[in-house]
Design a protein around this motif. Structure first.
Motif, PDB file in Angstrom:
ATOM      1  N   THR A  49     -30.165  -0.381  -7.988  1.00  0.00           N
ATOM      2  CA  THR A  49     -31.423  -1.376  -8.049  1.00  0.00           C
ATOM      3  C   THR A  49     -30.416  -2.701  -8.304  1.00  0.00           C
ATOM      4  O   THR A  49     -29.492  -2.704  -9.301  1.00  0.00           O
ATOM      5  N   GLU A  50     -31.253  -3.745  -7.913  1.00  0.00           N
ATOM      6  CA  GLU A  50     -30.806  -5.222  -8.437  1.00  0.00           C
ATOM      7  C   GLU A  50     -32.330  -5.642  -9.262  1.00  0.00           C
ATOM      8  O   GLU A  50     -33.226  -5.989  -8.461  1.00  0.00           O
ATOM      9  N   ASN A  51     -32.075  -5.401 -10.467  1.00  0.00           N
ATOM     10  CA  ASN A  51     -33.350  -5.886 -11.371  1.00  0.00           C
ATOM     11  C   ASN A  51     -33.739  -7.298 -11.210  1.00  0.00           C
ATOM     12  O   ASN A  51     -35.036  -7.448 -10.943  1.00  0.00           O
ATOM     13  N   VAL A  52     -32.856  -8.535 -10.924  1.00  0.00           N
ATOM     14  CA  VAL A  52     -33.359  -9.620 -10.631  1.00  0.00           C
ATOM     15  C   VAL A  52     -33.434  -9.991  -9.130  1.00  0.00           C
ATOM     16  O   VAL A  52     -34.168 -10.779  -8.752  1.00  0.00           O
ATOM     17  N   GLY A  53     -32.287  -9.284  -8.600  1.00  0.00           N
ATOM     18  CA  GLY A  53     -32.285  -9.585  -7.198  1.00  0.00           C
ATOM     19  C   GLY A  53     -33.338  -8.924  -6.227  1.00  0.00           C
ATOM     20  O   GLY A  53     -33.689  -9.331  -5.144  1.00  0.00           O
ATOM     21  N   ASN A  54     -34.146  -8.017  -6.971  1.00  0.00           N
ATOM     22  CA  ASN A  54     -35.190  -7.544  -6.369  1.00  0.00           C
ATOM     23  C   ASN A  54     -34.786  -6.704  -5.039  1.00  0.00           C
ATOM     24  O   ASN A  54     -35.568  -6.579  -4.005  1.00  0.00           O
ATOM     25  N   ASP A  94     -40.340  -9.960  -7.149  1.00  0.00           N
ATOM     26  CA  ASP A  94     -40.302  -9.911  -8.818  1.00  0.00           C
ATOM     27  C   ASP A  94     -40.516  -8.673  -9.011  1.00  0.00           C
ATOM     28  O   ASP A  94     -41.303  -8.268 -10.309  1.00  0.00           O
ATOM     29  N   SER A  95     -40.296  -7.419  -8.631  1.00  0.00           N
ATOM     30  CA  SER A  95     -40.704  -6.045  -8.967  1.00  0.00           C
ATOM     31  C   SER A  95     -39.914  -5.417 -10.227  1.00  0.00           C
ATOM     32  O   SER A  95     -40.457  -4.345 -10.819  1.00  0.00           O
ATOM     33  N   SER A  96     -38.667  -6.096 -10.448  1.00  0.00           N
ATOM     34  CA  SER A  96     -37.721  -5.714 -11.668  1.00  0.00           C
ATOM     35  C   SER A  96     -37.472  -4.102 -11.713  1.00  0.00           C
ATOM     36  O   SER A  96     -37.975  -3.378 -12.520  1.00  0.00           O
ATOM     37  N   PRO A  97     -36.955  -3.804 -10.511  1.00  0.00           N
ATOM     38  CA  PRO A  97     -36.423  -2.542 -10.425  1.00  0.00           C
ATOM     39  C   PRO A  97     -35.493  -1.980 -11.352  1.00  0.00           C
ATOM     40  O   PRO A  97     -34.774  -2.922 -11.535  1.00  0.00           O
ATOM     41  N   PHE A 104     -28.105 -14.549  -9.910  1.00  0.00           N
ATOM     42  CA  PHE A 104     -27.702 -13.484 -10.584  1.00  0.00           C
ATOM     43  C   PHE A 104     -28.448 -12.219 -10.422  1.00  0.00           C
ATOM     44  O   PHE A 104     -29.695 -12.009 -10.826  1.00  0.00           O
ATOM     45  N   PRO A 105     -28.146 -11.270  -9.455  1.00  0.00           N
ATOM     46  CA  PRO A 105     -29.036 -10.305  -9.094  1.00  0.00           C
ATOM     47  C   PRO A 105     -29.123  -9.221 -10.001  1.00  0.00           C
ATOM     48  O   PRO A 105     -29.866  -8.392 -10.200  1.00  0.00           O
ATOM     49  N   PHE A 106     -28.496  -9.087 -10.976  1.00  0.00           N
ATOM     50  CA  PHE A 106     -28.276  -8.244 -12.334  1.00  0.00           C
ATOM     51  C   PHE A 106     -28.538  -6.799 -11.802  1.00  0.00           C
ATOM     52  O   PHE A 106     -29.554  -6.182 -11.926  1.00  0.00           O
ATOM     53  N   PRO A 107     -27.379  -5.966 -10.948  1.00  0.00           N
ATOM     54  CA  PRO A 107     -27.577  -4.753 -10.748  1.00  0.00           C
ATOM     55  C   PRO A 107     -27.907  -3.800 -11.969  1.00  0.00           C
ATOM     56  O   PRO A 107     -27.279  -3.951 -13.167  1.00  0.00           O
ATOM     57  N   TRP A 108     -28.846  -2.617 -11.933  1.00  0.00           N
ATOM     58  CA  TRP A 108     -29.152  -2.003 -13.052  1.00  0.00           C
ATOM     59  C   TRP A 108     -28.835  -0.437 -12.887  1.00  0.00           C
ATOM     60  O   TRP A 108     -27.851   0.032 -13.352  1.00  0.00           O
ATOM     61  N   GLY A 109     -29.688   0.154 -12.298  1.00  0.00           N
ATOM     62  CA  GLY A 109     -29.455   1.759 -12.215  1.00  0.00           C
ATOM     63  C   GLY A 109     -28.793   2.009 -10.863  1.00  0.00           C
ATOM     64  O   GLY A 109     -28.624   1.304  -9.936  1.00  0.00           O
TER      65      GLY A 109
END
Length: 308
Positions: free
Chosen positions: A254-259, A279-282, A237-242
């Motif tokens: 950014t991929e918050n979980v996918g890093n 695990d930078s959580s972008p 689950f890469p969870f794209p964010w911004g």
């Protein structure tokens, strides 16, 4: 004469570098290009606004209200930076010299998050906690507009090519539109399990958004027609964010979980690049005055750069 052999053309992999914020555990969230050619960002846990030059020099400014939880930030039409204070229901303003002014919202529990500059010269922002879209003048006058769907949880907001404001509705899987006079329309994203997070206006005149639930990058026309593009990294689950428009005419996210930092062309071709820190959580991403992409790394309290 014999023809000269043609050199094979190769595409260079973008270079990613990282800078630690001066304050440990700052947990940066929002980032934007400032009017002074520096990058300005929020330090959610450190309760500060940060500034970093394209050469890597940092300055930090404390937010007056304790525990304000600064979230998103944008350069305003008045040459100052405007940001949301998620924990205390306020909108903040900071000059490039570091002077901060804060404006209280009428609604308690609004949890303001995304913020952008509207075509009317005002700042527009999302209130996920209250299901409102807010507007604040550069003089500090606030107006709020209730969404038709009370459970929408609007999060990110941008200006569309049609001169309206467009925003994500996380909990209803929808994209909303609001005119500058307050008329609201909501469009349901057709993708299964849609969870739209970030949104931006693309170079093609369409809206582009990250869809964390569907593991896609979504495209929406201003008429409400949707297209979804699956991420390459679908093993978890890469969870794209911004998401933002890059200097190369592509969309970067950014991929918050996918890093990862991802790039998608307006034709839907996706490439993803691993961030050096695990695990930078972008979270947020923007284009700097140097033509690079700049993004926040929430977990290790770092600011990252991508040379496209």
């Amino acid at each position: 004469m014999h023809p000269q052999p043609r050199r094979a053309q190769t595409r260079q992999t973008p270079a990613i570098s990282e800078l630690a914020t001066p304050t440990a555990d700052a947990e940066p969230v929002g980032i934007t290009a400032g009017p002074d050619d520096a990058l300005w960002f929020t330090e959610n846990s450190a309760n500060a606004i940060g500034r970093v030059t394209t050469g890597g020099t940092f300055t930090e400014y404390s937010v007056p209200t304790t525990g304000a939880g600064p979230a998103e930030i944008v350069t305003g039409p008045d040459g100052a930076l405007w940001f949301t204070e998620s924990n205390v229901d306020q909108i903040g303003r900071i000059t490039t010299g570091g002077t901060v002014t804060e404006y209280a919202l009428p609604t308690s529990g609004a949890y303001p998050w995304g913020i952008t500059v509207g075509p009317d010269g005002n700042l527009w922002f999302a209130e996920p906690g209250a299901a409102n879209i807010g507007r604040i003048t550069t003089g500090g006058t606030v107006t709020e507009y209730a969404l038709p769907t009370s459970s929408a949880f609007p999060l990110s907001i941008t200006v569309g090519s049609d001169g309206n404001l467009w925003f994500t509705e996380v909990l209803t899987g929808s994209i909303g539109q609001i005119t500058t006079d307050g008329t609201i329309t909501e469009y349901t994203v057709p993708s299964l399990f849609s969870l739209p997070i970030g949104i931006t206006s693309g170079p093609d005149g369409n809206l582009w958004f990250t869809d964390a639930g569907a593991t896609q990058i979504g495209q929406a026309t201003t008429a409400g027609v949707f297209t979804g593009y699956d991420l390459t990294d679908t093993l978890f689950f890469p969870f794209p964010w911004g998401i933002t428009t890059g200097p190369d005419g592509n969309l970067w996210f950014t991929e918050n979980v996918g890093n990862d930092i991802g790039r998608i062309t307006t034709g839907g071709s996706i490439t993803e690049y691993a961030i050096p820190t695990t695990d930078s959580s972008p979270l947020d991403i923007t284009t700097g005055s140097d033509g690079n992409l700049w993004f926040t790394e929430n977990a290790p309290s770092q600011i990252g750069t991508v040379t496209p």
